[in-house]
Design an enzyme around this catalytic site. Structure first.
Site: not given
Ligand SMILES: NC(=O)c1ccc[n+]([C@@H]2O[C@H](COP(=O)([O-])OP(=O)(O)OC[C@H]3O[C@@H](n4cnc5c(N)ncnc54)[C@H](OP(=O)(O)O)[C@@H]3O)[C@@H](O)[C@H]2O)c1
Length: 355
Positions: A152
């Protein structure tokens, strides 16, 4: 109609993908995974989806890969290190992969290992990955099988710097003095949905703080993006400092530079307007008008203001976006549109939410 899967559907970027793809006329979400919520309807966890999607979370265990291979595109909205375990088998099966984490952003394995504290599972495949910033890599994305969706902060930094670095016949080092300072602020959803002390309501509300002052993993990504724009190494130093602000969504980056005499001779307002004249999702504000984060809330738009002060030899570029949309899920859908030859703004061209 293409078939899409979202791995990691319970997170904040996952729910944004469900929201955006449910409204996309060319996409059917056929698989949504979660390990913790398998068997639960997504609209039970997120009532905002009631009447929009009746999909149920799946954890297919050993069968996950075989099921993902039946889709046309797989979005990984998971922590770093998950997508790279499955990307090789998926791309070999002809499935397009868009990773919202960092597994396919940094081309330097040394940087990846240093900042993400793990070795890369598929270094050869990494070389084929396209950095998913359509305003920079549109042509490469059109033929990409594997996309590393940008972070981001880097999205704001690279698009905020692009007209300066690339637009002036790649003469940026002659136009600005040797340091760029990026002072950036993010809402708390940037840290994801998992519980942590620092993100407790009482800790993060009515509070404002810098973090990763000693170094943030998005710095090498910004440096890589700038070097790509320039087609060579950029010798100017970049100081990047992120902050957490008490809002749910939104990101504002202020980028500061000192102009050389040659740089001060350029009309930067005009240069930015020219650079982004044909971009749907990048809006250059009129001179003297500064964007706020709510002007982009829940939308894929990124707004930029340019302030030039030749008395002080200063140029300040202010960039706002929604970290979950242009900073993550919206950009992923924009990339998908380019990869599948759809209109780039399909499913994304709606107004931000105000207030
Ligand atoms: N938040 C932001 O603003 C943003 C912006 C740009 C990029 N990102 C990136 O996008 C990605 C997701 O971010 P987020 O904010 O959505 O994270 P989040 O809210 O922590 O969600 C992570 C998701 O991944 C799943 N997960 C966790 N460990 C896993 C594994 N080993 N295998 C399969 N599924 C798994 C979790 O569900 P379960 O545990 O139920 O499986 C959950 O649905 C991250 O890498 C983050 O750095 C985020």
């Amino acid at each position: 109609m293409i078939s899409a899967a979202i791995v990691g559907g319970t997170g904040y970027t996952g729910i944004e993908l469900i929201r955006l793809l449910s409204a996309h006329p060319e996409v059917s979400i056929d698989l949504l995974t979660s390990r913790s919520e398998a068997g639960t309807r997504a609209d039970e966890i997120f009532p905002s989806l009631r009447g929009i999607s009746d999909i149920v979370f799946s954890d297919l265990g050993d069968d996950t890969l075989a099921t993902l291979q039946k889709c046309d595109v797989v979005f990984f909205a998971t922590p770093h290190g998950v997508a790279m375990q499955q990307a090789e088998a998926l791309t070999q099966a002809g499935v397009k992969v868009i990773d919202l984490a960092a597994d396919f952003r940094l081309q330097s394995l040394t940087d990846f290992e240093k900042w993400y504290k793990q070795s890369h599972a598929c270094p050869e495949l990494l070389k084929t990955a396209v950095y998913g910033l359509p305003e920079v890599n549109r042509d490469k994305l059109a033929n990409a099988l594997l996309v590393g969706n940008p972070g981001c902060y880097p999205t704001t930094a690279i698009l905020g710097l692009k007209p300066i670095i690339e637009g002036q016949n790649k003469q940026a080092e002659r136009l600005i003095e040797s340091r760029i300072v990026i002072d950036a602020k993010s809402g708390v959803s940037g840290a994801g949905r998992q519980a942590s002390l620092a993100l407790n309501y009482a800790e993060s509300t009515d509070n404002f703080k810098a973090y990763s002052v000693e170094g943030h993993r998005h710095l090498p990504e910004i440096e890589q993006g700038v070097a790509q724009l320039l087609d060579s190494q950029f010798t100017h130093r970049i100081r990047f400092l992120p902050h957490l602000v008490p809002m749910i969504r939104g990101m504002l980056s202020s980028i500061h530079m000192e102009l050389t005499d040659a740089g001060a001779a350029i009309d930067w307002q005009q240069a930015f307007e020219n650079a982004y004249a044909s971009e749907t999702f990048v809006d250059v504000m009129p001179k003297g008008v500064y964007p706020d984060t709510r002007s982009v809330r829940a939308s894929n738009r990124l707004r930029i203001a340019v302030h030039q002060d030749n008395d002080r030899d200063e140029l300040t570029v202010i960039v706002v976006q929604d970290n979950l949309v242009k900073g993550a899920a919206g950009q992923a859908v924009q990339n998908m549109n380019v990869m599948f030859g759809f209109d780039e703004s399909m499913g994304l061209n709606f107004a931000p939410i105000v207030p």
